[in-house]
Design an enzyme around this catalytic site. Sequence first.
Site, PDB file in Angstrom:
ATOM      1  N   LYS A  23       0.833  -1.183   0.000  1.00 30.40           N
ATOM      2  CA  LYS A  23       0.000   0.000   0.000  1.00 30.40           C
ATOM      3  C   LYS A  23       0.878   1.247   0.000  1.00 30.40           C
ATOM      4  O   LYS A  23       2.043   1.130   0.381  1.00 30.40           O
ATOM      5  CB  LYS A  23      -0.952  -0.013   1.183  1.00 30.40           C
ATOM      6  CG  LYS A  23      -0.245   0.077   2.540  1.00 30.40           C
ATOM      7  CD  LYS A  23      -1.217   0.220   3.651  1.00 30.40           C
ATOM      8  CE  LYS A  23      -1.606   1.667   3.808  1.00 30.40           C
ATOM      9  NZ  LYS A  23      -1.084   2.296   5.024  1.00 30.40           N
ATOM     10  N   HIS A  53      -6.825  -1.293   6.410  1.00 31.26           N
ATOM     11  CA  HIS A  53      -6.745  -2.159   7.596  1.00 31.26           C
ATOM     12  C   HIS A  53      -8.080  -2.277   8.341  1.00 31.26           C
ATOM     13  O   HIS A  53      -8.550  -3.378   8.613  1.00 31.26           O
ATOM     14  CB  HIS A  53      -5.692  -1.640   8.573  1.00 31.26           C
ATOM     15  CG  HIS A  53      -4.324  -1.449   7.960  1.00 31.26           C
ATOM     16  ND1 HIS A  53      -3.847  -2.252   6.955  1.00 31.26           N
ATOM     17  CD2 HIS A  53      -3.338  -0.552   8.216  1.00 31.26           C
ATOM     18  CE1 HIS A  53      -2.627  -1.852   6.636  1.00 31.26           C
ATOM     19  NE2 HIS A  53      -2.306  -0.829   7.371  1.00 31.26           N
TER      20      HIS A  53
HETATM   21  C1  BG6 Z   1       0.621   1.116   8.056  1.00 31.23           C
HETATM   22  C2  BG6 Z   1       0.301   2.586   8.109  1.00 31.23           C
HETATM   23  O1  BG6 Z   1      -0.036   0.515   6.974  1.00 31.23           O
HETATM   24  O2  BG6 Z   1       0.204   0.506   9.265  1.00 31.23           O
HETATM   25  C3  BG6 Z   1       0.966   3.227   9.304  1.00 31.23           C
HETATM   26  O3  BG6 Z   1       0.747   3.222   6.917  1.00 31.23           O
HETATM   27  C4  BG6 Z   1       0.617   2.499  10.565  1.00 31.23           C
HETATM   28  O4  BG6 Z   1       0.606   4.606   9.402  1.00 31.23           O
HETATM   29  C5  BG6 Z   1       0.852   0.988  10.422  1.00 31.23           C
HETATM   30  O5  BG6 Z   1       1.424   3.011  11.605  1.00 31.23           O
HETATM   31  C6  BG6 Z   1       0.300   0.244  11.619  1.00 31.23           C
HETATM   32  O6  BG6 Z   1       0.692  -1.101  11.566  1.00 31.23           O
HETATM   33  P1  BG6 Z   1       0.851  -1.963  12.896  1.00 31.23           P
HETATM   34  O7  BG6 Z   1       1.088  -3.350  12.413  1.00 31.23           O
HETATM   35  O8  BG6 Z   1       2.001  -1.384  13.639  1.00 31.23           O
HETATM   36  O9  BG6 Z   1      -0.435  -1.803  13.638  1.00 31.23           O
END
Ligand code: BG6
Length: 483
Positions: free
Chosen positions: A147, A239
Amino acid sequence: MYKIIPVKPFDLILLGATGDLAMRQIFPALYRRFQVGQLPPGSRLVGAARSQLSTSRFRQCVRDAIRTHVLAEMQDHQSIGDFLKMVDYARLDATSSEDWKSLSAYVDPGRVTALYLSVRPGIFKNIITSLKEHRIVHDKFRIVVEKPFGFDLRSARQLNAALSAVFQESQIFRIDHYLGKETVQNLMALRFANVLFEPLWNSQYVDHVQITVAETLGVKGRGEYYQRAGALRDMVQNHLMQLLCLVAMEPPSRYLPDAVRDEKLKVIRALDTVQYDHIVRGQYIAGTETASFADDVNTPDSKTESFIALKCQVRNWRWAGTPFYMRTGKRMRCRMSEIAVVFRDPPHSIFGSKSVLKGNVLAIRLQPNEGIDMRLTIKEPGPGGMRLIDVPLDMSFARTLAVGSENLTNAYERLIMDVVRGDQTLFMRSDEVEAAWAWTDKVVETWNEHNLQPISYFPGSSGPDDSLMLLHRDNRRWREIVC
Ligand code: BG6
């Protein structure tokens, strides 16, 4: 504890190999897979980037990355050395024909080639065209796209069109690393491998669902990207949307890529347009030791949101009348992600009017301390009559399964091996991505029409108070963000 599905030797070419994601996530994940014996001898891991580096210098960078990002107890001098022998480096300027020719030497049509794009989206199209021109693609070729997959529906469609001009859909792996998280997969096991929940999994019994992804970090260092994207595009479109789909979808007939993705797609398409008063945008201000969002993105009058809360409705028979509340933000109180399914209150109390019965809550924790927690009402032990208390029935995966949480496979390890195996269950299909963007674009249109500006919130808080009001108005409250 480990069950390894063997794979045949493969080649993984990583474009953007000197970048943050490569060093923080991808190489450490590959090393872990190597260590548990899942990278067969003869596999090649080729880093490609614009910098002029020798292979030995690049290997040194990968070694440093492993030293920094793999837990000390998982590091082993000998195995790091052996792993690095698999690693190679190729300089690649995406506009140079010569560089593409050299890179094509690493492509063997007799085995799987996974080309991983960890580069800025602006050069995706250029890369895809070059792959075609240099006849690099073959039947066992797979392309992995990180992404952001587009910025809106229009750009996502263009990207899909560019990809499908060169690849079959079965060769395209659009990564959403949330789908690789242990608990996210466990949500499917919980729902579809137990008979207990499914009969209650509908608006008759579920009052509402809360999805929270709170982070403590700010956006410093990613200012340029984040100022343009904001929390809606960065986190919700992908997400949180995927989490919502897994909670709301109908049972697929099989655990197979298209069966699962068909059901997720139906959920996205059933999502209603969000009303303007069901959107709360926020932006963090400076703290005692942290800069403001505007400073982090270097834009004094930034109108981008670092926090967003939404109330969504899935318009179908199962969910009509059960809202899904989502919120995500940076610089919040703790790093905590969870899905909470809040059941309705019991219809009648046999214990008299003094005993207020509360609905059960099933919380699926993604981080920290991955696991599942169910709140039940029981009698408080001891004398004193029938006094009721709320207690957790807690299942931490690390504790219950007697593995250190460091031993739970991380999302990138799982997803990279799925690419090699050709299993697309945990990857997004083109129509899914486009449907998610179509919904996201409408949220943006709505806030533009109503001129919804981000509201300031303090770093270390739970976001702006207006997001609390979003639930208070419905006589509900957010679960606390606790570390
Ligand atoms: C990423 C985002 O896809 O996911 C980030 O671009 C974010 O901004 C991250 O911090 C969060 O991932 P995780 O696995 O740390 O919750």
